[in-house]
Enzyme design. Structure first.
Site, PDB file in Angstrom:
ATOM      1  N   ILE A  10       0.830  -1.224   0.000  1.00 47.33           N
ATOM      2  CA  ILE A  10       0.000   0.000   0.000  1.00 47.33           C
ATOM      3  C   ILE A  10       0.859   1.267   0.000  1.00 47.33           C
ATOM      4  O   ILE A  10       0.425   2.315  -0.477  1.00 47.33           O
ATOM      5  CB  ILE A  10      -0.971  -0.012   1.219  1.00 47.33           C
ATOM      6  N   THR A  11       2.083   1.194   0.545  1.00 48.38           N
ATOM      7  CA  THR A  11       2.922   2.403   0.591  1.00 48.38           C
ATOM      8  C   THR A  11       3.695   2.626  -0.710  1.00 48.38           C
ATOM      9  O   THR A  11       4.423   3.610  -0.834  1.00 48.38           O
ATOM     10  CB  THR A  11       3.949   2.315   1.750  1.00 48.38           C
ATOM     11  N   SER A  83      11.106  -4.642  -5.281  1.00 52.21           N
ATOM     12  CA  SER A  83      10.762  -4.440  -6.694  1.00 52.21           C
ATOM     13  C   SER A  83      11.899  -3.823  -7.509  1.00 52.21           C
ATOM     14  O   SER A  83      11.749  -3.670  -8.718  1.00 52.21           O
ATOM     15  CB  SER A  83       9.517  -3.557  -6.801  1.00 52.21           C
ATOM     16  N   SER A 135       5.358  -9.674 -13.560  1.00 46.60           N
ATOM     17  CA  SER A 135       6.174  -8.640 -14.202  1.00 46.60           C
ATOM     18  C   SER A 135       6.725  -9.090 -15.546  1.00 46.60           C
ATOM     19  O   SER A 135       7.078 -10.263 -15.735  1.00 46.60           O
ATOM     20  CB  SER A 135       7.354  -8.308 -13.279  1.00 46.60           C
ATOM     21  N   GLU A 137       9.546  -8.554 -16.382  1.00 44.79           N
ATOM     22  CA  GLU A 137      10.924  -9.022 -16.126  1.00 44.79           C
ATOM     23  C   GLU A 137      11.014 -10.548 -16.228  1.00 44.79           C
ATOM     24  O   GLU A 137      12.098 -11.097 -16.412  1.00 44.79           O
ATOM     25  CB  GLU A 137      11.371  -8.600 -14.725  1.00 44.79           C
ATOM     26  N   TYR A 159      15.266 -11.118  -9.071  1.00 48.53           N
ATOM     27  CA  TYR A 159      13.905 -10.556  -9.019  1.00 48.53           C
ATOM     28  C   TYR A 159      13.006 -11.251 -10.041  1.00 48.53           C
ATOM     29  O   TYR A 159      11.899 -11.699  -9.716  1.00 48.53           O
ATOM     30  CB  TYR A 159      13.961  -9.049  -9.294  1.00 48.53           C
ATOM     31  N   HIS A 189       5.681   0.699 -15.524  1.00 48.21           N
ATOM     32  CA  HIS A 189       4.731   1.809 -15.433  1.00 48.21           C
ATOM     33  C   HIS A 189       5.214   2.779 -14.365  1.00 48.21           C
ATOM     34  O   HIS A 189       5.710   2.386 -13.316  1.00 48.21           O
ATOM     35  CB  HIS A 189       3.308   1.325 -15.199  1.00 48.21           C
ATOM     36  N   ARG A 194       6.736   7.459  -8.555  1.00 46.09           N
ATOM     37  CA  ARG A 194       7.703   6.375  -8.753  1.00 46.09           C
ATOM     38  C   ARG A 194       8.888   6.569  -7.805  1.00 46.09           C
ATOM     39  O   ARG A 194       9.339   7.716  -7.571  1.00 46.09           O
ATOM     40  CB  ARG A 194       8.168   6.442 -10.214  1.00 46.09           C
TER      41      ARG A 194
HETATM   42  P1  NAP Z   1       7.131  -0.241  -5.003  1.00 44.58           P
HETATM   43  O1  NAP Z   1       6.749   1.204  -5.154  1.00 44.58           O
HETATM   44  O2  NAP Z   1       8.552  -0.607  -4.882  1.00 44.58           O
HETATM   45  O3  NAP Z   1       6.325  -0.812  -3.727  1.00 44.58           O
HETATM   46  C1  NAP Z   1       6.660  -2.031  -3.145  1.00 44.58           C
HETATM   47  C2  NAP Z   1       5.810  -2.230  -1.898  1.00 44.58           C
HETATM   48  O4  NAP Z   1       6.150  -3.489  -1.299  1.00 44.58           O
HETATM   49  C3  NAP Z   1       6.005  -1.175  -0.825  1.00 44.58           C
HETATM   50  O5  NAP Z   1       4.733  -0.743  -0.371  1.00 44.58           O
HETATM   51  C4  NAP Z   1       6.729  -1.918   0.292  1.00 44.58           C
HETATM   52  O6  NAP Z   1       6.350  -1.438   1.561  1.00 44.58           O
HETATM   53  C5  NAP Z   1       6.155  -3.310   0.113  1.00 44.58           C
HETATM   54  N1  NAP Z   1       6.942  -4.345   0.767  1.00 44.58           N
HETATM   55  C6  NAP Z   1       8.296  -4.551   0.684  1.00 44.58           C
HETATM   56  N2  NAP Z   1       8.655  -5.575   1.479  1.00 44.58           N
HETATM   57  C7  NAP Z   1       7.522  -6.036   2.068  1.00 44.58           C
HETATM   58  C8  NAP Z   1       7.255  -7.076   3.001  1.00 44.58           C
HETATM   59  N3  NAP Z   1       8.226  -7.844   3.526  1.00 44.58           N
HETATM   60  N4  NAP Z   1       5.974  -7.261   3.412  1.00 44.58           N
HETATM   61  C9  NAP Z   1       4.980  -6.477   2.931  1.00 44.58           C
HETATM   62  N5  NAP Z   1       5.172  -5.471   2.047  1.00 44.58           N
HETATM   63  C10 NAP Z   1       6.435  -5.262   1.634  1.00 44.58           C
HETATM   64  O7  NAP Z   1       6.526  -1.083  -6.223  1.00 44.58           O
HETATM   65  P2  NAP Z   1       5.434  -0.669  -7.331  1.00 44.58           P
HETATM   66  O8  NAP Z   1       6.120  -0.008  -8.471  1.00 44.58           O
HETATM   67  O9  NAP Z   1       4.290  -0.018  -6.653  1.00 44.58           O
HETATM   68  O10 NAP Z   1       5.021  -2.124  -7.852  1.00 44.58           O
HETATM   69  C11 NAP Z   1       3.980  -2.858  -7.234  1.00 44.58           C
HETATM   70  C12 NAP Z   1       4.162  -4.340  -7.552  1.00 44.58           C
HETATM   71  O11 NAP Z   1       4.123  -4.530  -8.964  1.00 44.58           O
HETATM   72  C13 NAP Z   1       5.488  -4.941  -7.107  1.00 44.58           C
HETATM   73  O12 NAP Z   1       5.232  -6.288  -6.738  1.00 44.58           O
HETATM   74  C14 NAP Z   1       6.348  -4.905  -8.340  1.00 44.58           C
HETATM   75  O13 NAP Z   1       7.346  -5.911  -8.293  1.00 44.58           O
HETATM   76  C15 NAP Z   1       5.313  -5.181  -9.417  1.00 44.58           C
HETATM   77  N6  NAP Z   1       5.588  -4.628 -10.732  1.00 44.58           N
HETATM   78  C16 NAP Z   1       5.869  -3.305 -10.880  1.00 44.58           C
HETATM   79  C17 NAP Z   1       6.074  -2.771 -12.152  1.00 44.58           C
HETATM   80  C18 NAP Z   1       6.377  -1.305 -12.351  1.00 44.58           C
HETATM   81  O14 NAP Z   1       6.823  -0.953 -13.448  1.00 44.58           O
HETATM   82  N7  NAP Z   1       6.111  -0.455 -11.381  1.00 44.58           N
HETATM   83  C19 NAP Z   1       5.978  -3.604 -13.273  1.00 44.58           C
HETATM   84  C20 NAP Z   1       5.666  -4.961 -13.087  1.00 44.58           C
HETATM   85  C21 NAP Z   1       5.450  -5.466 -11.805  1.00 44.58           C
HETATM   86  P3  NAP Z   1       7.350  -0.794   2.671  1.00 44.58           P
HETATM   87  O15 NAP Z   1       6.836   0.580   2.894  1.00 44.58           O
HETATM   88  O16 NAP Z   1       7.119  -1.655   3.843  1.00 44.58           O
HETATM   89  O17 NAP Z   1       8.743  -0.870   2.143  1.00 44.58           O
HETATM   90  O1  G4F Z   2      13.800   1.729 -14.171  1.00 44.96           O
HETATM   91  P1  G4F Z   2      14.503   0.445 -14.014  1.00 44.96           P
HETATM   92  O2  G4F Z   2      15.315   0.249 -12.778  1.00 44.96           O
HETATM   93  O3  G4F Z   2      13.382  -0.686 -14.180  1.00 44.96           O
HETATM   94  P2  G4F Z   2      13.440  -2.239 -14.561  1.00 44.96           P
HETATM   95  O4  G4F Z   2      14.719  -2.860 -14.184  1.00 44.96           O
HETATM   96  O5  G4F Z   2      12.987  -2.373 -15.977  1.00 44.96           O
HETATM   97  O6  G4F Z   2      12.328  -2.844 -13.571  1.00 44.96           O
HETATM   98  C1  G4F Z   2      11.081  -2.191 -13.364  1.00 44.96           C
HETATM   99  O7  G4F Z   2      10.140  -2.694 -14.287  1.00 44.96           O
HETATM  100  C2  G4F Z   2       9.829  -4.091 -14.132  1.00 44.96           C
HETATM  101  C3  G4F Z   2       8.817  -4.452 -15.223  1.00 44.96           C
HETATM  102  O8  G4F Z   2       9.498  -4.732 -16.414  1.00 44.96           O
HETATM  103  C4  G4F Z   2       9.272  -4.306 -12.746  1.00 44.96           C
HETATM  104  F1  G4F Z   2       8.907  -5.607 -12.590  1.00 44.96           F
HETATM  105  C5  G4F Z   2      10.315  -3.915 -11.711  1.00 44.96           C
HETATM  106  O9  G4F Z   2       9.759  -4.069 -10.413  1.00 44.96           O
HETATM  107  C6  G4F Z   2      10.656  -2.445 -11.921  1.00 44.96           C
HETATM  108  O10 G4F Z   2       9.514  -1.672 -11.629  1.00 44.96           O
HETATM  109  O11 G4F Z   2      15.486   0.204 -15.268  1.00 44.96           O
HETATM  110  C7  G4F Z   2      15.030   0.300 -16.594  1.00 44.96           C
HETATM  111  C8  G4F Z   2      16.227   0.243 -17.543  1.00 44.96           C
HETATM  112  C9  G4F Z   2      17.182  -0.941 -17.271  1.00 44.96           C
HETATM  113  O12 G4F Z   2      17.508  -1.553 -18.485  1.00 44.96           O
HETATM  114  C10 G4F Z   2      18.434  -0.281 -16.687  1.00 44.96           C
HETATM  115  O13 G4F Z   2      19.648  -0.963 -16.972  1.00 44.96           O
HETATM  116  O14 G4F Z   2      17.008   1.425 -17.376  1.00 44.96           O
HETATM  117  C11 G4F Z   2      18.380   1.065 -17.389  1.00 44.96           C
HETATM  118  N1  G4F Z   2      19.153   2.102 -16.680  1.00 44.96           N
HETATM  119  C12 G4F Z   2      20.149   2.842 -17.237  1.00 44.96           C
HETATM  120  N2  G4F Z   2      20.673   3.655 -16.312  1.00 44.96           N
HETATM  121  C13 G4F Z   2      19.030   2.448 -15.393  1.00 44.96           C
HETATM  122  C14 G4F Z   2      19.993   3.428 -15.155  1.00 44.96           C
HETATM  123  N3  G4F Z   2      18.201   2.012 -14.423  1.00 44.96           N
HETATM  124  C15 G4F Z   2      18.310   2.586 -13.189  1.00 44.96           C
HETATM  125  N4  G4F Z   2      17.467   2.190 -12.218  1.00 44.96           N
HETATM  126  N5  G4F Z   2      19.262   3.534 -12.912  1.00 44.96           N
HETATM  127  C16 G4F Z   2      20.124   3.992 -13.866  1.00 44.96           C
HETATM  128  O15 G4F Z   2      20.970   4.851 -13.599  1.00 44.96           O
END
Ligand code: NAP
Ligand code: G4F
Length: 342
Positions: A10-11, A83, A135, A137, A159, A189, A194
């Protein structure tokens, strides 16, 4: 009576948008929050005043059973995870426990609380509907482009491997117990909420700092990686739609368009009237042990079966994030303080 939703994570970014969306739909929304004094919980409460909080941790089976017993949810959205992909190499075991085994613990909590036992025929799997945050990923080193629900998985990080475990387990609980358990295979997304460690937000914050004279350069890793970037506010609607469907099925969610990190950087600097080449420094230490070179969604199934489509374009998303960070930093805000979320 209002339908009840329980959201883990939720956070996080998605937890906040999903909670807003479900509250708008008339749900009673509960968020599972971990820690004795998690500062993100009090910050989240300022933004999401109507969300009720229940304590629990994806590492602690008993706490999840207690949470499900207390909330009695109609729907559970499992968004909690470690994540950030680079962290999964540094803390691989913890990632497996939270991002992978956490799915097992949440499914078990639902199974036990619904009174579903082993050996029952499929279809008897209780009334609680379960969403797993899978994901893109999991596709990792892709075998075809674009990727759809049938594309093979080849994860490239601890991951990605943990997410693949959670994905298959969700399918298995659906098949073994007849539970309404689905996975959304979401592509990247983003939003002004973010985390600052992800590349889009790192870039929008970097641009804002440079524009305001607070920094002189932005250090980045691999500029050639390509991603399918969409807006988090659009994607949480797909999560909800998946749990309203007539059948439990998995869906790919993305825009169908890819951009490189280089194109992201160009767009973000240009949104602030800056030339990126004067400020961006590439840094080998920010490259990953194994990179996912490209990801691109084929979201046709979600469009046809759920009627879901993304609304915000890549350029609109980048402009939204840069403008939000310019406003945040100009007002003296702290990018790590979620209470300043727009
Ligand atoms: P995020 O901002 O990193 O949020 C992750 C959440 O997980 C936080 O609220 C964190 O809470 C909680 N968490 C971490 N450890 C935990 C534990 N031990 N028990 C319960 N909660 C815990 O991630 P998001 O971008 O919102 O993504 C949401 C979900 O979608 C994740 O599962 C991520 O892997 C997946 N996902 C994201 C993307 C993307 O592009 N954003 C894409 C594909 C899948 P704390 O406050 O406790 O740290
Ligand atoms: O923004 P990123 O760290 O996201 P990444 O690794 O794609 O993962 C995110 O999306 C996934 C869905 O496909 C989620 F499941 C996952 O939880 C997360 O939300 O990196 C995106 C790209 C990578 O290829 C990385 O190598 O950006 C490239 N990059 C280049 N410079 C960087 C940087 N990434 C980060 N974080 N920091 C850099 O300085």
């Amino acid at each position: 009576m209002a339908r009840r939703a329980l959201i883990t994570g939720i956070t996080g970014q998605d937890g906040s948008y999903l909670a807003e969306h479900l509250l708008e739909q008339g749900y009673e929304v509960w968020g599972l929050a971990r820690g004795q004094a998690n500062p993100r919980v009090s910050r989240m409460r300022k933004l999401l005043t109507e969300v009720r909080v229940v304590r629990g941790d994806l590492l602690d089976q008993g706490s999840l059973i207690s949470a499900v017993e207390r909330v009695q949810p109609d729907e559970v959205y499992n968004l909690g995870a470690i994540s950030f992909v680079p962290m999964s190499w540094e803390q691989a075991e913890l990632t497996a426990e939270v991002t992978g085994m956490g799915v097992l613990r949440m499914l078990e909590a639902i199974r036990v609380c619904s009174g579903v036992s082993r050996g029952v025929s499929p279809g008897a799997g209780g009334q609680i509907r379960f969403y797993q945050a899978s994901s893109s990923e999991m596709f990792g080193q892709v075998s075809e482009t674009p990727q759809n629900e049938r594309t093979a998985f080849h994860p490239r990080s601890p991951y990605g491997v943990a997410k693949a475990y959670g994905h298959f387990l969700t399918q298995n609980y659906r098949e073994s117990y007849g539970m309404f358990a689905v996975s959304g295979i979401l592509f990247n997304h983003e939003s002004p909420r973010r985390g600052a460690e992800f590349v889009t937000r790192k870039v929008s914050l970097g641009v804002a700092r440079i524009k305001l004279g607070l920094a002189g350069e932005l250090r980045l890793g691999n500029l050639e990686a390509r991603r399918d970037w969409g807006y988090a506010g659009d994607y949480v609607k797909a999560m909800h739609l998946m749990l309203q469907a007539g059948r439990a099925e998995d869906y790919v969610i993305g825009t169908g368009r890819m951009k490189s990190v280089r194109e992201l950087v160009e767009a973000a600097f240009s949104a602030a009237g800056l030339d990126w080449e004067q400020y961006v420094v590439t840094d080998q230490t920010l490259h990953r042990p194994a990179e996912v070179d490209l990801l691109c969604a084929d979201p046709k199934k979600a469009r046809v079966q759920l009627g879901w489509e993304p609304r915000v374009s890549f350029d609109e998303l980048v402009a939204m994030m840069v403008e939000a960070d310019l406003r945040l930093l100009a007002d003296g805000g702290d990018p790590h303080d979620d209470s300043s979320w727009p």
